[in-house]
Design a protein around this motif. Sequence first.
Motif, PDB file in Angstrom:
ATOM      1  N   LEU A  51       0.817  -1.209   0.000  1.00  0.00           N
ATOM      2  CA  LEU A  51       0.000   0.000   0.000  1.00  0.00           C
ATOM      3  C   LEU A  51       0.853   1.262   0.000  1.00  0.00           C
ATOM      4  O   LEU A  51       1.890   1.326   0.666  1.00  0.00           O
ATOM      5  CB  LEU A  51      -0.910   0.034   1.230  1.00  0.00           C
ATOM      6  CG  LEU A  51      -1.919  -1.105   1.388  1.00  0.00           C
ATOM      7  CD1 LEU A  51      -2.682  -0.915   2.698  1.00  0.00           C
ATOM      8  CD2 LEU A  51      -2.877  -1.153   0.216  1.00  0.00           C
ATOM      9  N   ARG A  52       0.387   2.259  -0.734  1.00  0.00           N
ATOM     10  CA  ARG A  52       1.006   3.582  -0.632  1.00  0.00           C
ATOM     11  C   ARG A  52       0.608   4.209   0.703  1.00  0.00           C
ATOM     12  O   ARG A  52      -0.572   4.239   1.057  1.00  0.00           O
ATOM     13  CB  ARG A  52       0.536   4.490  -1.763  1.00  0.00           C
ATOM     14  CG  ARG A  52       1.197   4.214  -3.094  1.00  0.00           C
ATOM     15  CD  ARG A  52       0.752   5.233  -4.113  1.00  0.00           C
ATOM     16  NE  ARG A  52       1.597   5.172  -5.293  1.00  0.00           N
ATOM     17  CZ  ARG A  52       1.532   6.017  -6.310  1.00  0.00           C
ATOM     18  NH1 ARG A  52       0.633   7.004  -6.269  1.00  0.00           N
ATOM     19  NH2 ARG A  52       2.321   5.901  -7.340  1.00  0.00           N
ATOM     20  N   ARG A  53       1.601   4.717   1.405  1.00  0.00           N
ATOM     21  CA  ARG A  53       1.355   5.362   2.675  1.00  0.00           C
ATOM     22  C   ARG A  53       1.900   6.786   2.674  1.00  0.00           C
ATOM     23  O   ARG A  53       2.935   7.070   2.060  1.00  0.00           O
ATOM     24  CB  ARG A  53       2.036   4.599   3.820  1.00  0.00           C
ATOM     25  CG  ARG A  53       1.291   3.391   4.324  1.00  0.00           C
ATOM     26  CD  ARG A  53       2.054   2.689   5.424  1.00  0.00           C
ATOM     27  NE  ARG A  53       1.223   1.681   6.099  1.00  0.00           N
ATOM     28  CZ  ARG A  53       1.662   0.841   7.022  1.00  0.00           C
ATOM     29  NH1 ARG A  53       2.945   0.879   7.404  1.00  0.00           N
ATOM     30  NH2 ARG A  53       0.839  -0.027   7.573  1.00  0.00           N
ATOM     31  N   ALA A  54       1.208   7.657   3.392  1.00  0.00           N
ATOM     32  CA  ALA A  54       1.732   8.987   3.692  1.00  0.00           C
ATOM     33  C   ALA A  54       1.949   9.083   5.191  1.00  0.00           C
ATOM     34  O   ALA A  54       1.066   8.701   5.972  1.00  0.00           O
ATOM     35  CB  ALA A  54       0.777  10.071   3.233  1.00  0.00           C
ATOM     36  N   ILE A  55       3.124   9.531   5.583  1.00  0.00           N
ATOM     37  CA  ILE A  55       3.424   9.798   6.990  1.00  0.00           C
ATOM     38  C   ILE A  55       3.406  11.308   7.164  1.00  0.00           C
ATOM     39  O   ILE A  55       4.139  12.029   6.479  1.00  0.00           O
ATOM     40  CB  ILE A  55       4.798   9.226   7.400  1.00  0.00           C
ATOM     41  CG1 ILE A  55       4.927   7.766   6.958  1.00  0.00           C
ATOM     42  CG2 ILE A  55       4.997   9.381   8.896  1.00  0.00           C
ATOM     43  CD1 ILE A  55       3.883   6.831   7.528  1.00  0.00           C
TER      44      ILE A  55
END
Length: 387
Positions: free
Chosen positions: A158-162
């Motif tokens: 999955l693409r994640r943004a932190i």
Amino acid sequence: MSGTSVDGVDGALVEFPLDSSVAAGTALPRTLAFRSRPFPAPLRGQLQALQAPGHDELGRAALAANALADLYAGVVGDLLEAAGTAASDVSAIGAHGQTVRHRPELGYTIQLLSPARLAELTGIAVVADLRSADVAAGGQGAPLAPAFHATVFAHPRLRRAIVNLGGIANVSLLEASEVFDGRLDTTGSVPAAPVLGFDTGPANTLLDLWCERHTGQAFDLDGKWAAGGRVLDGLLESLLDEPYFRIAPPKSTGRDLFDARWLERKLAESGAGGAEPRDVQATLAELTAITVAEPCRQFAAREVWVCGGGARNAHLMGRLAALLPGVSLADTGRLGIDPQAVESMAFAWLAHRHLAGLPGNLPSVTGAGGPRLLGARWPAGGNPIRR
């Protein structure tokens, strides 16, 4: 770590496995302890004043750097006591210092600290001045945390943004790790699908400033004050009409731009100078939510994980969720890392990289001419820690 919120010092005692993965800089860290101390009011006031030119600036900065080292040493002592660890068992302190100027476009960034004093007080080697090598290589010197985020938070599929909601908000946009190896290799080369990241704009720095000015409280607990206000469309339009928001990454910012003067100018331009203060607070929260949510949406992140002090602002978290429908949003505590501890852990990781002789920056994030070994090392002093 002490950041642009200028509220105190966070510290994490972090352990890296002693195996071959350490040499490659890929060992996942384990937090043994996390502690914080607030700034004493005089030091906080001095650090805030040093954000702008003033009388005897060099002398005041040197004294503030010494006082900051003393406070850092106190946090180190708290960590050692909490974990039952001896100073002799700690390889190094990764010490950020307090940013009082950040002007990478002019070739400099200044983080106040006295690393030699900190090494003397603690009896532990100190790795500090962690941004200037990247700036010297043509980079922004910030944000540095995305390299750490890629190492510990990348998801296989999955693409994640932190999202770090500190004084300034920043995002790390992480491709699925099955698409690329999200960890830095022994040469520090950039992953096949580069990690992206940048400062999105103000978060707690303006929210705290406005809250303290009008309520006397250092911050808006749970965002309740903002939640009781309404967004002022004219003011929001003026706030968003800031050239920084239109600059393409790599980019970074700080209090050099987003300060009280900037806010006062925007209030005057929009005719909101006499507005209800809580409505201004609601509008500032909306500014942060919009400027953070937009890059996450453009990146098509499936999950957004939030860290930093703003993760505890229920109103701000609610606005992010509303602007990112269909996206899973939570703080990093659900991934096993206290959201307040993430950034101090990142600087432990950068010190770990330095000791291994490995680069710590990501040129895809900072815009530097290439990977660089970050920081300088001050050897351990001879005195035991003083509290």
